[in-house]
Design a protein around this motif. Structure first.
Motif, PDB file in Angstrom:
ATOM      1  N   ALA A   1     -25.017  -4.584  23.344  1.00 15.08           N
ATOM      2  CA  ALA A   1     -23.797  -4.671  24.198  1.00 15.08           C
ATOM      3  C   ALA A   1     -22.994  -5.633  24.311  1.00 15.08           C
ATOM      4  N   GLY A   2     -23.335  -6.990  23.828  1.00 19.64           N
ATOM      5  CA  GLY A   2     -22.844  -7.935  23.505  1.00 19.64           C
ATOM      6  C   GLY A   2     -22.637  -8.680  24.900  1.00 19.64           C
ATOM      7  N   SER A   3     -23.315  -8.624  25.737  1.00 22.80           N
ATOM      8  CA  SER A   3     -23.282  -9.399  27.070  1.00 22.80           C
ATOM      9  C   SER A   3     -24.056 -10.593  27.240  1.00 22.80           C
ATOM     10  N   SER A   4     -24.798 -11.004  26.025  1.00 20.65           N
ATOM     11  CA  SER A   4     -25.357 -12.231  26.025  1.00 20.65           C
ATOM     12  C   SER A   4     -25.353 -13.173  24.903  1.00 20.65           C
TER      13      SER A   4
ATOM     14  N   GLY B   1      -7.580  -5.559  36.782  1.00 23.47           N
ATOM     15  CA  GLY B   1      -7.523  -6.896  36.153  1.00 23.47           C
ATOM     16  C   GLY B   1      -8.177  -6.807  34.818  1.00 23.47           C
ATOM     17  N   GLY B   2      -8.556  -5.701  34.180  1.00 25.32           N
ATOM     18  CA  GLY B   2      -9.048  -5.573  33.031  1.00 25.32           C
ATOM     19  C   GLY B   2     -10.627  -5.321  32.951  1.00 25.32           C
ATOM     20  N   GLY B   3     -11.052  -5.145  34.176  1.00 29.70           N
ATOM     21  CA  GLY B   3     -12.308  -5.072  34.218  1.00 29.70           C
ATOM     22  C   GLY B   3     -13.471  -5.869  33.568  1.00 29.70           C
ATOM     23  N   ARG B   4     -14.028  -5.666  32.645  1.00 28.09           N
ATOM     24  CA  ARG B   4     -15.144  -6.404  32.147  1.00 28.09           C
ATOM     25  C   ARG B   4     -14.386  -7.570  30.965  1.00 28.09           C
ATOM     26  N   SER B   5     -13.505  -6.989  30.355  1.00 25.88           N
ATOM     27  CA  SER B   5     -12.570  -8.065  29.738  1.00 25.88           C
ATOM     28  C   SER B   5     -11.825  -8.877  30.288  1.00 25.88           C
ATOM     29  N   SER B   6     -12.000  -8.985  31.408  1.00 23.00           N
ATOM     30  CA  SER B   6     -11.000 -10.108  32.561  1.00 23.00           C
ATOM     31  C   SER B   6     -11.548 -11.374  32.135  1.00 23.00           C
ATOM     32  N   ALA B   7     -10.732 -12.284  32.260  1.00 24.64           N
ATOM     33  CA  ALA B   7     -11.049 -13.731  32.125  1.00 24.64           C
ATOM     34  C   ALA B   7     -11.795 -14.280  33.257  1.00 24.64           C
ATOM     35  N   ARG B   8     -11.812 -13.150  34.473  1.00 19.01           N
ATOM     36  CA  ARG B   8     -12.948 -13.519  35.482  1.00 19.01           C
ATOM     37  C   ARG B   8     -14.204 -14.045  35.412  1.00 19.01           C
ATOM     38  N   GLU B   9     -14.691 -12.906  34.306  1.00 17.06           N
ATOM     39  CA  GLU B   9     -16.114 -13.031  33.748  1.00 17.06           C
ATOM     40  C   GLU B   9     -16.399 -14.591  33.480  1.00 17.06           C
ATOM     41  N   THR B  10     -15.326 -15.510  32.867  1.00 22.93           N
ATOM     42  CA  THR B  10     -15.975 -16.668  32.423  1.00 22.93           C
ATOM     43  C   THR B  10     -16.383 -17.699  33.456  1.00 22.93           C
ATOM     44  N   ALA B  11     -16.204 -17.381  34.763  1.00 26.36           N
ATOM     45  CA  ALA B  11     -16.690 -18.107  35.841  1.00 26.36           C
ATOM     46  C   ALA B  11     -18.213 -18.301  35.805  1.00 26.36           C
ATOM     47  N   THR B  12     -18.904 -17.330  35.257  1.00 25.89           N
ATOM     48  CA  THR B  12     -20.276 -17.026  35.120  1.00 25.89           C
ATOM     49  C   THR B  12     -20.713 -18.047  33.823  1.00 25.89           C
ATOM     50  N   ARG B  13     -20.013 -18.207  32.860  1.00 23.21           N
ATOM     51  CA  ARG B  13     -20.262 -19.112  31.708  1.00 23.21           C
ATOM     52  C   ARG B  13     -20.197 -20.446  32.089  1.00 23.21           C
ATOM     53  N   VAL B  14     -19.316 -21.058  32.940  1.00 20.75           N
ATOM     54  CA  VAL B  14     -19.034 -22.158  33.627  1.00 20.75           C
ATOM     55  C   VAL B  14     -20.226 -22.629  34.513  1.00 20.75           C
ATOM     56  N   ALA B  15     -20.614 -21.621  35.123  1.00 19.65           N
ATOM     57  CA  ALA B  15     -21.729 -21.954  35.796  1.00 19.65           C
ATOM     58  C   ALA B  15     -22.963 -22.094  35.002  1.00 19.65           C
ATOM     59  N   ALA B  16     -23.243 -21.179  34.167  1.00 23.63           N
ATOM     60  CA  ALA B  16     -24.566 -21.563  33.130  1.00 23.63           C
ATOM     61  C   ALA B  16     -24.362 -22.733  32.158  1.00 23.63           C
TER      62      ALA B  16
END
Length: 363
Positions: free
Chosen positions: A2-5, A122-137
């Protein structure tokens, strides 16, 4: 599937959508014994979060990170680290007018074709909002790399539209709203964006980055080349359309006598390659450049079609970044940290007892 990792030994899996209750990630493989508190992560999140200045989206998210697992008495345990960031300022009604329309430049059409449905908020899963989790990691990886290996990661906004940084003053990067190392260029960027915002349009940007004090030997010689995984990490960031290492596209006009970085006992005499030779880190600085497209959500009317296949006119309202390159700076740093961390752990696993016949030369 699913490409989420991303990552092999230091593996990060993210979850959540722009307008869901929360976003978050699981970090699997972080070594035990690293001192870690929410404050270690929050600083990077604060640099990425929306609403920092008038030049970014005015969505007001505090992006307060919660550590759910993997840390005991302030120290990582070696078990999966769960991080959660709650969404608190969604305005889903802003998207109701375009729920049946395809916005040019967005993933609306491809998302619907792939899944048969889409979260238009807001684009759902394709939203740039998701990148906050990458910044945290990425903050976790960055802390480990800095404390254990002395690795330092720095990114900056090198260009916005026609405005380019002409000088490089590293302390200036944190003094202005653009993460720009040139104070005068930052002022010109502010004027440029103010005019652009009145027009209802957006602009692209270039983010440059440097990883200093790199270990030698990270990366593989074929498919898992260090620069290949860096390129994948960068291209996974929303709106990124091109990635270059070292001299990048300038190599097209270079000769071999110019491009090859001469080795001497005192160190390399140049770094045209950007810190990677044959897919493996040379110990020189990693030099990365990322091109970011203009924000697709703009107020200027554009022709498109709706989900029924009928022509329509699209006008995007709501709160959007006129230049996503600004908030991309800490995201680029995070993805570099995750990639370098993963490759260091992979190298240690396979080649931890290798003893080269000579010590590393200076970068």
């Amino acid at each position: 599937m699913a490409g989420s990792s991303i990552g092999e030994c230091f593996r990060v899996s993210t979850f959540g959508e722009s307008h869901g209750p929360a976003i978050g990630c699981i970090i699997d493989g972080c070594p035990p014994g690293l001192r870690l508190t929410p404050e270690d992560i929050q600083g990077d999140l604060d640099r990425r979060r929306p609403g920092r200045s008038r030049h970014t989206t005015q969505r007001q998210e505090k992006d307060q990170v919660e550590i759910l697992s993997g840390v005991f008495e302030g120290v990582t345990t070696g078990t999966p680290i769960g991080l959660l960031i709650r969404n608190t300022d969604q305005r889903s009604q802003d998207y109701s007018k375009i729920k049946d329309q395809f916005r040019p430049g967005h993933a609306d059409y491809t998302y619907l074709q792939k899944y048969g449905l889409r979260d238009y908020r807001g684009g759902g899963r394709s939203s740039a909002r998701e990148t906050a989790t990458r910044v945290a990691a990425g903050a976790v990886a960055r802390k480990f790399l800095k404390e254990r290996l002395g690795v330092e990661i720095l990114a900056w906004l090198a260009q916005m539209g026609h405005v380019q940084a002409q000088t490089f003053d590293a302390p200036e990067i944190v003094r202005n709203d653009f993460f720009c190392p040139d104070a005068l260029a930052a002022e010109r960027m502010a004027e440029f964006l103010d005019a652009l915002r009145k027009e209802g349009d957006s602009i692209g940007a270039r983010v440059d980055a440097r990883v200093s004090h790199m270990p030698v030997g990270l990366g593989e010689p074929v498919f898992d080349r260090l620069e290949a995984d860096i390129a994948k990490a960068m291209m996974s960031i929303n709106a990124v359309k091109a990635v270059a290492m070292g001299d990048g596209f300038a190599v097209v006009e270079q000769r071999g006598s110019q491009h090859g970085d001469v080795l001497t006992p005192a160190g390399f005499q140049s770094n045209h390659a950007g810190g990677v030779l044959g897919g493996i880190s040379s110990g020189q600085d990693l030099l990365v450049s990322v091109a970011i497209k203009p924000t697709s959500s703009i107020r200027i009317p554009r022709q498109s079609m709706d989900i029924h296949g009928q022509p329509t006119e699209v006008v995007t309202t709501g709160r959007h970044d006129p230049c996503v390159g600004i908030r991309a700076v800490p995201i680029v740093e995070a993805m570099l940290a995750l990639t370098v961390m993963d490759h260091w752990m992979r190298h240690r696993a396979q080649n931890g007892d290798v003893k080269p016949p000579l010590p590393p030369i200076s970068g």
